[in-house]
Design an enzyme around this catalytic site. Structure first.
Site, PDB file in Angstrom:
ATOM      1  N   ALA A  65      10.443   2.686  -2.084  1.00  0.00           N
ATOM      2  CA  ALA A  65       9.574   2.175  -1.034  1.00  0.00           C
ATOM      3  C   ALA A  65       8.136   2.560  -1.379  1.00  0.00           C
ATOM      4  CB  ALA A  65       9.988   2.761   0.305  1.00  0.00           C
ATOM      5  N   GLY A 108      14.189   3.602  -2.680  1.00  0.00           N
ATOM      6  CA  GLY A 108      14.520   2.292  -2.125  1.00  0.00           C
ATOM      7  C   GLY A 108      14.922   1.291  -3.206  1.00  0.00           C
TER       8      GLY A 108
HETATM    9  N1  CAA Z   1       5.089   3.890  -4.029  1.00  0.00           N
HETATM   10  C1  CAA Z   1       3.799   3.585  -4.282  1.00  0.00           C
HETATM   11  N2  CAA Z   1       3.254   3.628  -5.499  1.00  0.00           N
HETATM   12  C2  CAA Z   1       4.043   3.995  -6.525  1.00  0.00           C
HETATM   13  C3  CAA Z   1       5.384   4.334  -6.347  1.00  0.00           C
HETATM   14  C4  CAA Z   1       5.909   4.266  -5.026  1.00  0.00           C
HETATM   15  N3  CAA Z   1       7.196   4.525  -4.748  1.00  0.00           N
HETATM   16  N4  CAA Z   1       5.902   4.685  -7.529  1.00  0.00           N
HETATM   17  C5  CAA Z   1       4.924   4.550  -8.437  1.00  0.00           C
HETATM   18  N5  CAA Z   1       3.794   4.138  -7.833  1.00  0.00           N
HETATM   19  C6  CAA Z   1       2.485   3.871  -8.441  1.00  0.00           C
HETATM   20  C7  CAA Z   1       1.781   5.162  -8.784  1.00  0.00           C
HETATM   21  O1  CAA Z   1       1.127   5.687  -7.655  1.00  0.00           O
HETATM   22  C8  CAA Z   1       0.849   4.701  -9.853  1.00  0.00           C
HETATM   23  O2  CAA Z   1      -0.249   4.043  -9.244  1.00  0.00           O
HETATM   24  P1  CAA Z   1      -1.771   4.483  -9.643  1.00  0.00           P
HETATM   25  O3  CAA Z   1      -1.878   4.138 -11.098  1.00  0.00           O
HETATM   26  O4  CAA Z   1      -2.606   3.616  -8.763  1.00  0.00           O
HETATM   27  O5  CAA Z   1      -1.882   5.930  -9.381  1.00  0.00           O
HETATM   28  C9  CAA Z   1       1.656   3.635 -10.601  1.00  0.00           C
HETATM   29  O6  CAA Z   1       2.675   3.215  -9.686  1.00  0.00           O
HETATM   30  C10 CAA Z   1       2.311   4.143 -11.857  1.00  0.00           C
HETATM   31  O7  CAA Z   1       3.049   5.307 -11.516  1.00  0.00           O
HETATM   32  P2  CAA Z   1       2.892   6.712 -12.294  1.00  0.00           P
HETATM   33  O8  CAA Z   1       1.504   6.849 -12.825  1.00  0.00           O
HETATM   34  O9  CAA Z   1       3.383   7.781 -11.385  1.00  0.00           O
HETATM   35  O10 CAA Z   1       3.894   6.460 -13.505  1.00  0.00           O
HETATM   36  P3  CAA Z   1       4.732   7.575 -14.306  1.00  0.00           P
HETATM   37  O11 CAA Z   1       5.351   6.849 -15.455  1.00  0.00           O
HETATM   38  O12 CAA Z   1       3.916   8.775 -14.570  1.00  0.00           O
HETATM   39  O13 CAA Z   1       5.887   8.013 -13.274  1.00  0.00           O
HETATM   40  C11 CAA Z   1       7.640   7.640 -11.672  1.00  0.00           C
HETATM   41  C12 CAA Z   1       6.844   7.088 -12.870  1.00  0.00           C
HETATM   42  C13 CAA Z   1       8.457   8.852 -12.096  1.00  0.00           C
HETATM   43  C14 CAA Z   1       8.572   6.528 -11.201  1.00  0.00           C
HETATM   44  C15 CAA Z   1       6.668   8.059 -10.553  1.00  0.00           C
HETATM   45  O14 CAA Z   1       5.760   6.980 -10.314  1.00  0.00           O
HETATM   46  C16 CAA Z   1       7.327   8.394  -9.261  1.00  0.00           C
HETATM   47  O15 CAA Z   1       7.868   9.469  -9.100  1.00  0.00           O
HETATM   48  N6  CAA Z   1       7.270   7.459  -8.255  1.00  0.00           N
HETATM   49  C17 CAA Z   1       7.787   7.705  -6.943  1.00  0.00           C
HETATM   50  C18 CAA Z   1       9.321   7.650  -6.899  1.00  0.00           C
HETATM   51  C19 CAA Z   1       9.807   7.951  -5.515  1.00  0.00           C
HETATM   52  O16 CAA Z   1       9.589   9.008  -4.958  1.00  0.00           O
HETATM   53  N7  CAA Z   1      10.511   6.967  -4.900  1.00  0.00           N
HETATM   54  C20 CAA Z   1      11.036   7.097  -3.566  1.00  0.00           C
HETATM   55  C21 CAA Z   1      10.069   6.474  -2.577  1.00  0.00           C
HETATM   56  S1  CAA Z   1      10.511   6.786  -0.885  1.00  0.00           S
HETATM   57  C22 CAA Z   1      11.757   5.701  -0.560  1.00  0.00           C
HETATM   58  O17 CAA Z   1      12.139   4.867  -1.378  1.00  0.00           O
HETATM   59  C23 CAA Z   1      12.352   5.794   0.835  1.00  0.00           C
HETATM   60  C24 CAA Z   1      13.543   4.974   1.104  1.00  0.00           C
HETATM   61  O18 CAA Z   1      14.662   5.440   0.972  1.00  0.00           O
HETATM   62  C25 CAA Z   1      13.428   3.599   1.613  1.00  0.00           C
END
Ligand code: CAA
Length: 257
Positions: A65, A108
């Protein structure tokens, strides 16, 4: 209809939706989810389409998400917006829905993949429920569908400790149907969908309902529902055609009725 966050196309009898937020790793914001559900419902209502595929890109199916969209919201705002309520519409799709998963399939994103009927995974796929890292838990089925799919031990580790698993592990524990080279993932998913789309549509629909019912109903009720559906299919032209074709040693011609 034009979309901002998704790409929509038809391949043969398959309706294909691809997420199109590459810079955000296909984070599932409300707009994307609304478009996704709208596009899939349109395909579901289209008689020329027999199965559906959802996909991301090579780097990410979806990284969850959209954290930035929800970070500042209160509990009451989350409740009144109820953006996850929209996901229930995915469960009501009648046609088979296949996820083609490459790269990150997190939070998500993983919950969305698990809402699908089958998952074709690229060797690069990484599955996880990392919500614990941002101070919450899964909210769109991660604790429920993951546990049913992979069992308690691994689900606990993934949900409580944010462990990611590889495509190979996901295959071993029954989360995904098959693992393929990354470059073949989308085509494999579409080919699988196309095979199913060419089968007798009423039987496919009842088959999907019956398998899904196994997660909802006690065995006695599930068996009774399955038996009724089996008997009911003897009212279709496709049952007569399918059995006649077998006996006459020829391919069947389905009519979808
Ligand atoms: N929401 C919003 N933006 C996100 C995102 C997310 N879930 N995941 C990645 N992005 C964005 C980052 O903020 C980044 O944007 P900026 O360049 O503007 O800063 C861009 O995508 C690229 O991401 P990273 O620079 O972090 O890329 P990375 O290769 O270093 O890491 C990753 C990749 C490990 C997937 C890392 O992005 C990450 O941990 N993302 C979040 C994963 C997460 O926590 N997901 C669960 C969300 S909550 C949920 O889903 C609730 C539910 O049950 C419905």
């Amino acid at each position: 209809m034009s979309y901002q966050y998704i790409l929509v196309e038809t391949r043969g009898r398959v309706g294909l939706v691809r997420f199109n937020r590459p810079k955000e790793l296909n984070a599932l914001n409300a707009g994307l989810m609304e478009e996704l559900v709208t596009a899939l419902e349109a395909f579901d209502a289209e008689p020329a389409i027999g199965a559906l595929v959802v996909a991301g890109n090579e780097r990410a199916f979806a990284a969850g998400a959209d954290i930035k969209e929800m970070a500042g919201l209160s509990a009451v705002e989350m409740l009144t917006r109820d953006s996850i309520g929209r996901w229930d519409r995915l469960r009501r799709l009648r046609k088979p829905l296949i996820a083609a998963v490459a790269g990150f399939c997190l939070g998500g994103g993983n919950e969305l993949a698990m809402t699908c009927d089958m998952i074709v995974a690229a060797e690069t796929a990484r599955f996880g429920q990392p919500e614990i890292n941002i101070g919450v838990i899964p909210g769109a089925g991660g604790t429920q569908r993951l546990t049913r799919a992979v069992g308690k031990a691994l689900a606990m580790e993934m949900v409580l400790n944010g462990r990611l698993i590889t495509a190979e592990e996901a295959y071993r524990c029954g989360l995904v149907n098959r693992v393929v080279p990354a470059e073949a993932c989308l085509d494999e998913a579409v080919a699988l969908a196309q095979q199913i789309a060419e089968r007798a549509p009423v039987a496919v629909r009842l088959a999907k309902e019956a398998v899904n019912a196994a997660f909802e109903t006690p065995l006695t009720d599930g068996l009774a529902d399955e038996r009724r559906a089996f008997y009911m299919l003897f009212s279709t032209a496709d049952q007569k055609e399918g059995m006649a074709a077998f006996i006459e040693k020829r391919p069947p011609q389905w009519q979808g009725r």
